[in-house]
Design an enzyme around this catalytic site. Structure first.
Site, short mmCIF file in Angstrom:
data_model
loop_
_atom_site.label_atom_id
_atom_site.label_comp_id
_atom_site.label_asym_id
_atom_site.label_seq_id
_atom_site.Cartn_x
_atom_site.Cartn_y
_atom_site.Cartn_z
N TYR A 312 0.85 -1.20 0.00
CA TYR A 312 0.00 0.00 0.00
C TYR A 312 0.88 1.24 0.00
CZ TYR A 312 -3.75 3.16 1.73
OH TYR A 312 -4.65 4.17 1.89
N CYS A 313 0.62 2.15 -0.95
CA CYS A 313 1.32 3.44 -1.02
C CYS A 313 2.83 3.19 -1.13
CB CYS A 313 0.93 4.30 0.17
SG CYS A 313 1.54 6.00 0.11
N LEU A 314 3.64 3.78 -0.25
CA LEU A 314 5.08 3.59 -0.32
C LEU A 314 5.45 2.12 -0.09
CD1 LEU A 314 7.93 4.64 -0.57
CD2 LEU A 314 7.81 5.44 1.81
#
Length: 600
Positions: A312-314
């Site tokens: 998720y995300c980074l």
């Protein structure tokens, strides 16, 4: 078995006297510019002024535009229109009354004109982006809805309540100001205001066991809630700029609990919240100590030969890099020689094959990072380095402030109007509580992340290196499930979609309603949720994002259900759930690292 997390004392390198002077001056300038680089802002403004000065035709065009917009504002001020305005700041019928309607129309003229004026041919692309962004921020600050005497709703509510809403708003402002003064960086965790939703009590309550801990991560394995599970466990890699329990909020909207109930053995990384002693942790540590060692821990605990993965995300960016490195190793066994090779072999040999790779709101090509790119250039990065050199980390407050700035209309101005001018109480929820549970990033890791990925786009260009060897996303061999969200200010979906250009494996792409967080935390049964989904294979060729969105079917409901079906189609027949070996049981979930809190 319970362990205390290891501690490491890392001293910052000595700084030369002349460099200390530079850092002091740059720090004062940055403070005056609200943490931004005044040099970067000045260069953007100078770029605009010089190009505008050399374009008399553009000046005449803007003058004509100002006259046209002013005439339009006069017509709109006197015209009859529907009582409900599409802009939520002016939705109340009181805005139809004079002089408030005239002020609203004047503001709209100013907003439209500045959006046009910020565009001058010949400007540096980043400067144009920077100027346009801050022009909108400045204009939004001037909106009549933000000020008590120009907001008819504020005046009406105050008069009808005998001034009680004004008094309550003033009290709330003073309370918040006092809380900010009390929250010094040195404030011990036990003296911080408790979170509205305590971790381990109201959120992050899915039963599980910490099965591994090192100086950077804990790995949680959740207990099965079904008599049988698929043989492939799922490892979730959340972003290290947030606490992991965004994916395990209250039981009714926990993605972790949902997947456990669908017959999956779910594991998740809980990142250590760093302090000054962690300043030397870099990107390679987050890949190796983080993602790779977590994969090895899951393999030891479950004995699975193949593992589903989700980032998720980074965390998704980290996962994509590791997936590329593992795919490269499968295709080409050549590694650096000597001691580095022996270390790499020792870890790689413990890693399972990847059954699938899921990326949620995760960028892999940073050439068009959206509004977040406003904060990233060489001068801004130098300002950040100067700030982090004093502390050893980027504070959670700095990160939270940047994300609020990206959507200041809703997160700053509209909130201030409701809380301080209208005296309304905030209606808390588990996501708002999570949002207040901020995390830090180590100095070295954050600097390397911005420099290598945002500034140089090294991953998309094939220049990023893992264990000294270049990796490319085209080496990912596992099928991909990629989710973008329609209103994402942090990872714009068209940027997320660019992974189609970088890989050579089937991709199921989902475009979900909502923003960076709400579009991901989208449990079944939530109203007004929808998504588009379609699968492409390399033979399909390139489909532009807008063309994809025009042809992909729109479905009502939660994309979680489509993801469950996708995972099940790539998983083996269900069997008895794995038993966690006694020697791997560190402590009960949610563990220690998720409870690490700092005032900054």
């Amino acid at each position: 078995m319970t362990q205390s997390p290891p501690t490491f004392a890392v001293q910052p390198p000595p700084t030369k006297p002349h460099r200390q002077l530079d850092q002091w001056v740059q720090s004062r300038l940055s403070e005056a510019a609200m943490g931004l680089s005044p040099i970067s802002l000045a260069l953007a403004q100078a770029d605009w002024l010089w190009h505008l000065a050399a374009a008399p035709g553009r000046q005449l065009e803007l003058a004509q535009k100002a006259l046209e917009l002013s005439a339009q504002a006069l017509r709109n001020s006197s015209a009859h229109e529907p009582a409900h305005d599409a802009d939520p700041r002016f939705a109340e019928p009181e805005w139809q009354q004079w002089p408030f309607k005239a002020w609203r129309e004047t503001f709209r003229v100013l907003d439209d004109w500045w959006r046009e004026a910020a565009q001058v041919e010949g400007m540096n692309r980043h400067h144009q982006h920077l100027l346009g962004f801050f022009a909108r921020q400045g204009v939004d600050a001037l909106a009549p809805s933000n000020w008590p005497l120009s907001n008819p709703v504020v005046l009406k509510s105050g008069l009808q309540s005998g001034g009680q809403t004004w008094i309550k708003g003033s009290q709330q402002f003073l309370q918040d100001a006092a809380a900010m003064r009390r929250a010094q960086p040195s404030t011990p965790a036990e003296d911080l205001e408790p979170l509205p939703y305590p971790v381990g009590e109201k959120v992050a309550v899915t039963p599980g066991q910490v099965i591994y801990r090192n100086r950077l991560i804990e790995v949680i394995q959740y207990r099965p809630s079904t008599p049988e599970v698929h043989p492939e466990p799922l490892l979730i890699v959340p972003s290290c700029i947030m606490k992991y329990y965004i994916l395990d909020l209250s039981p009714e909207n926990s993605l972790v609990r949902y997947l456990v109930a669908q017959g999956f053995t779910v594991c998740i990384i809980s990142w250590h919240n760093p302090d000054a002693s962690d300043r030397a942790l870099g990107m390679q540590d987050y890949l190796r100590l983080g993602v790779m060692e977590a994969l090895a821990a899951v393999q030891r605990s479950t004995a699975a030969e193949r593992v589903h993965t989700l980032g998720y995300c980074l965390g998704g960016t980290f996962l994509a890099i590791v997936a590329a490195a593992l795919g490269r190793r499968q295709a080409d066994r050549i590694l650096p020689t000597g001691q580095q090779r022996r270390r790499a072999d020792a870890l790689y040999d413990q890693l399972p094959a990847l059954a699938s790779v899921t990326l949620l709101a995760a960028q892999t090509d940073f050439s068009e990072p959206g509004e977040l790119g406003v904060f990233i250039d060489d001068d801004q990065l130098q300002t950040l380095r100067t700030s982090m050199a004093r502390t050893g980390y980027l504070s959670g407050k700095q990160m939270a402030g940047s994300f609020q700035f990206l959507n200041s209309r809703d997160l700053i101005w509209s909130r201030n109007t409701r809380r301080y001018l209208l005296g309304q109480d905030e209606i808390g929820n588990d996501m708002m509580s999570w949002n207040a549970d901020v995390t830090r990033l180590p100095e070295r890791m954050h600097s390397e992340y911005l420099s290598s990925l945002f500034l140089n786009n090294a991953l998309a260009a094939g220049h990023y290196r893992v264990e000294g060897r270049g990796v490319a996303l085209v080496d990912i061999q596992a099928p991909l499930f990629v989710v973008g969200t329609v209103r994402d200010h942090i990872s714009p979906w068209r940027s997320v979609y660019k992974i189609h250009l970088l890989t050579d494996t089937p991709i199921t792409f989902v475009l979900a309603a909502g923003g960076h967080n709400a579009g991901i935390v989208s449990e079944p049964g939530r109203p007004r949720r929808s998504y588009q989904i379609a699968t492409t294979v390399p033979a399909d060729g390139w489909i532009e994002p807008d063309a994809w969105a025009a042809q992909a079917p729109l479905l009502e409901g939660s994309w979680w259900e489509a993801y469950r079906d996708w995972l099940q189609a790539r998983s083996g027949p269900k069997q008895a759930p794995p038993v966690i070996p006694a020697e791997l049981q560190v402590c009960e979930a949610p563990g220690l690292y998720v409870k690490e809190r700092y005032a900054d």
